[in-house]
Each structure stands twice: as structure tokens, then as C-alpha cells.
Design a protein around this motif. Structure first.
Motif, PDB file in Angstrom:
ATOM      1  N   LEU A  63      37.966  30.064  47.566  1.00  0.00           N
ATOM      2  CA  LEU A  63      38.873  29.692  48.635  1.00  0.00           C
ATOM      3  C   LEU A  63      40.302  29.951  48.147  1.00  0.00           C
ATOM      4  CD1 LEU A  63      37.060  26.424  49.784  1.00  0.00           C
ATOM      5  CD2 LEU A  63      36.788  28.747  50.667  1.00  0.00           C
ATOM      6  N   ALA A  64      41.285  29.374  48.778  1.00  0.00           N
ATOM      7  CA  ALA A  64      42.689  29.620  48.425  1.00  0.00           C
ATOM      8  C   ALA A  64      43.009  29.184  46.996  1.00  0.00           C
ATOM      9  CB  ALA A  64      43.602  28.891  49.395  1.00  0.00           C
ATOM     10  N   VAL A  65      43.904  29.909  46.367  1.00  0.00           N
ATOM     11  CA  VAL A  65      44.395  29.554  45.035  1.00  0.00           C
ATOM     12  C   VAL A  65      45.286  28.318  45.162  1.00  0.00           C
ATOM     13  CG1 VAL A  65      45.948  30.312  43.181  1.00  0.00           C
ATOM     14  CG2 VAL A  65      44.241  31.890  44.106  1.00  0.00           C
ATOM     15  N   LYS A  66      45.080  27.336  44.263  1.00  0.00           N
ATOM     16  CA  LYS A  66      45.930  26.139  44.240  1.00  0.00           C
ATOM     17  C   LYS A  66      47.106  26.319  43.281  1.00  0.00           C
ATOM     18  CE  LYS A  66      43.211  22.699  43.306  1.00  0.00           C
ATOM     19  NZ  LYS A  66      42.408  21.480  43.200  1.00  0.00           N
ATOM     20  N   VAL A  67      46.851  26.876  42.107  1.00  0.00           N
ATOM     21  CA  VAL A  67      47.886  27.151  41.106  1.00  0.00           C
ATOM     22  C   VAL A  67      47.553  28.456  40.397  1.00  0.00           C
ATOM     23  CG1 VAL A  67      48.448  24.714  40.669  1.00  0.00           C
ATOM     24  CG2 VAL A  67      46.730  25.842  39.279  1.00  0.00           C
ATOM     25  N   GLY A  68      48.587  29.077  39.822  1.00  0.00           N
ATOM     26  CA  GLY A  68      48.325  30.255  39.010  1.00  0.00           C
ATOM     27  C   GLY A  68      48.999  31.528  39.473  1.00  0.00           C
ATOM     28  N   TYR A  69      49.871  31.436  40.477  1.00  0.00           N
ATOM     29  CA  TYR A  69      50.680  32.583  40.857  1.00  0.00           C
ATOM     30  C   TYR A  69      52.040  32.450  40.183  1.00  0.00           C
ATOM     31  CZ  TYR A  69      47.414  33.769  44.653  1.00  0.00           C
ATOM     32  OH  TYR A  69      46.314  34.120  45.385  1.00  0.00           O
ATOM     33  N   SER A  70      52.568  33.551  39.682  1.00  0.00           N
ATOM     34  CA  SER A  70      53.864  33.542  39.015  1.00  0.00           C
ATOM     35  C   SER A  70      54.975  33.215  40.005  1.00  0.00           C
ATOM     36  CB  SER A  70      54.133  34.907  38.389  1.00  0.00           C
ATOM     37  OG  SER A  70      55.450  34.962  37.892  1.00  0.00           O
ATOM     38  N   SER A  71      55.906  32.393  39.565  1.00  0.00           N
ATOM     39  CA  SER A  71      57.088  32.123  40.386  1.00  0.00           C
ATOM     40  C   SER A  71      58.228  33.056  39.999  1.00  0.00           C
ATOM     41  CB  SER A  71      57.517  30.663  40.234  1.00  0.00           C
ATOM     42  OG  SER A  71      57.829  30.391  38.887  1.00  0.00           O
ATOM     43  N   LEU A  72      58.014  33.871  38.955  1.00  0.00           N
ATOM     44  CA  LEU A  72      59.061  34.762  38.460  1.00  0.00           C
ATOM     45  C   LEU A  72      58.814  36.249  38.716  1.00  0.00           C
ATOM     46  CD1 LEU A  72      59.571  33.134  34.939  1.00  0.00           C
ATOM     47  CD2 LEU A  72      61.002  32.835  36.969  1.00  0.00           C
ATOM     48  N   ILE A  73      57.569  36.679  38.566  1.00  0.00           N
ATOM     49  CA  ILE A  73      57.272  38.114  38.556  1.00  0.00           C
ATOM     50  C   ILE A  73      56.431  38.492  39.765  1.00  0.00           C
ATOM     51  CG2 ILE A  73      56.229  39.992  37.243  1.00  0.00           C
ATOM     52  CD1 ILE A  73      56.813  38.197  34.743  1.00  0.00           C
ATOM     53  N   ARG A  74      56.884  39.557  40.438  1.00  0.00           N
ATOM     54  CA  ARG A  74      56.202  40.049  41.634  1.00  0.00           C
ATOM     55  C   ARG A  74      55.953  41.551  41.520  1.00  0.00           C
ATOM     56  NH1 ARG A  74      56.460  36.413  45.867  1.00  0.00           N
ATOM     57  NH2 ARG A  74      57.683  34.573  45.390  1.00  0.00           N
ATOM     58  N   ILE A  75      54.903  41.974  42.177  1.00  0.00           N
ATOM     59  CA  ILE A  75      54.593  43.395  42.318  1.00  0.00           C
ATOM     60  C   ILE A  75      54.522  43.665  43.804  1.00  0.00           C
ATOM     61  CG2 ILE A  75      52.894  45.217  41.922  1.00  0.00           C
ATOM     62  CD1 ILE A  75      52.014  43.670  39.404  1.00  0.00           C
ATOM     63  N   ASP A  76      55.356  44.556  44.270  1.00  0.00           N
ATOM     64  CA  ASP A  76      55.403  44.890  45.691  1.00  0.00           C
ATOM     65  C   ASP A  76      55.581  43.633  46.559  1.00  0.00           C
ATOM     66  OD1 ASP A  76      55.537  46.888  47.582  1.00  0.00           O
ATOM     67  OD2 ASP A  76      53.374  46.915  47.941  1.00  0.00           O
ATOM     68  N   GLY A  77      56.388  42.685  46.051  1.00  0.00           N
ATOM     69  CA  GLY A  77      56.698  41.469  46.796  1.00  0.00           C
ATOM     70  C   GLY A  77      55.702  40.346  46.660  1.00  0.00           C
ATOM     71  N   PRO A  79      53.441  37.722  44.140  1.00  0.00           N
ATOM     72  CA  PRO A  79      53.391  37.183  42.782  1.00  0.00           C
ATOM     73  C   PRO A  79      52.155  37.662  42.023  1.00  0.00           C
ATOM     74  CG  PRO A  79      53.576  35.416  44.407  1.00  0.00           C
ATOM     75  CD  PRO A  79      53.374  36.689  45.159  1.00  0.00           C
ATOM     76  N   VAL A  80      52.321  37.892  40.716  1.00  0.00           N
ATOM     77  CA  VAL A  80      51.172  38.262  39.888  1.00  0.00           C
ATOM     78  C   VAL A  80      50.335  37.018  39.605  1.00  0.00           C
ATOM     79  CG1 VAL A  80      52.348  40.218  38.821  1.00  0.00           C
ATOM     80  CG2 VAL A  80      52.357  38.011  37.675  1.00  0.00           C
ATOM     81  N   CYS A  81      49.062  37.233  39.319  1.00  0.00           N
ATOM     82  CA  CYS A  81      48.149  36.153  38.963  1.00  0.00           C
ATOM     83  C   CYS A  81      48.235  35.898  37.466  1.00  0.00           C
ATOM     84  CB  CYS A  81      46.707  36.524  39.313  1.00  0.00           C
ATOM     85  SG  CYS A  81      46.405  36.772  41.064  1.00  0.00           S
ATOM     86  N   LEU A  82      48.241  34.623  37.098  1.00  0.00           N
ATOM     87  CA  LEU A  82      48.330  34.219  35.702  1.00  0.00           C
ATOM     88  C   LEU A  82      47.044  33.536  35.259  1.00  0.00           C
ATOM     89  CD1 LEU A  82      51.915  32.699  35.928  1.00  0.00           C
ATOM     90  CD2 LEU A  82      51.288  34.983  35.093  1.00  0.00           C
ATOM     91  N   ASP A  83      46.869  33.403  33.946  1.00  0.00           N
ATOM     92  CA  ASP A  83      45.623  32.819  33.442  1.00  0.00           C
ATOM     93  C   ASP A  83      45.499  31.318  33.690  1.00  0.00           C
ATOM     94  OD1 ASP A  83      47.403  31.954  31.498  1.00  0.00           O
ATOM     95  OD2 ASP A  83      46.346  32.891  29.830  1.00  0.00           O
TER      96      ASP A  83
END
Length: 113
Positions: A63-77, A79-83
Motif C-alpha cells: 500500500l502507500a509508503v508511510k516513510v522513506g522518501y527523501s526530503s532533499l533529493i529528487r529525480i524528475d521532481g 523524491p528518491v526512495c531511501l532504505d
């Protein structure tokens, strides 16, 4: 926190259920593998969840991600996924069983925050 690539191992809380990841972008890579971005881990199939029983539904989708998207780095607008990525699955009991990252798929690129 490390970036997730298409080779990341994302599993349900029951550890054997493996999320089938798909990368929606291919122009940013680490070690030749696409970096995952927002929405890539959402709505993905989970195979092999052992949580099965007469009134128990195994984890079959994220289902939807709760945490783990970067607040700093984006690709094509996006956020990147973090571990640190976590979200819920559709397994029973509803609203309780999470998915998580066991391995990010690469060890070179991190986000320092």
C-alpha cells in the motif's frame, strides 16, 4: 540513508514475502541499476508471504509508503526512495502488517541529512 535501486530487497514483515519492484525512471542509476523514486514501491505485488490460514490473508500487495522518501533529493521532481522505507501491506490484520527494506540494492550512494 542509502538510495534504493531496482535490486533492493523489500519484504513484508513476515520476511519471506518479497516485493516485486519496478523502476519508473531509468536515466539515474547506481552501478547500472535504476534508482527507485516516489510511488515505485506502492501497489506492487508481494510473492511468498507465509502468513496463510483459514481466516488469514497473506500479504499480496504493498500500500502507500508511510516513510522513506527523501526530503532533499529528487529525480524528475519525485523524491528518491531511501532504505528507511516502510509502508503497509494488504495482509491481515488490516492496517498493521508493514513492508520494509532488508537490503537497498547498492552500497555506494547515500543521503546525508
Amino acid at each position: 540513508m542509502r538510495f534504493l535501486t531496482l535490486d533492493a530487497l523489500v519484504v513484508c514483515a513476515h520476511e519471506l514475502g518479497k516485493v516485486g519492484l519496478v523502476a519508473s525512471q531509468s536515466w539515474v542509476t547506481v552501478e547500472g541499476r535504476p534508482v527507485l523514486v516516489q510511488a515505485d514501491p506502492e501497489g506492487r505485488p508481494i510473492a511468498g508471504c507465509p502468513n496463510i490460514g483459514p481466516t488469514i490473508k497473506p500479504c499480496t500487495n504493498t500500500l502507500a509508503v508511510k516513510v522513506g522518501y527523501s526530503s532533499l533529493i529528487r529525480i524528475d521532481g519525485r523524491p528518491v526512495c531511501l532504505d528507511s522505507l516502510k509502508g503497509l501491506t494488504d495482509g491481515t490484520p488490516p492496517g498493521v502488517v508493514e513492508y520494509k527494506v532488508n537490503a537497498p540494492g547498492q552500497t555506494l550512494v547515500t543521503e546525508a541529512g
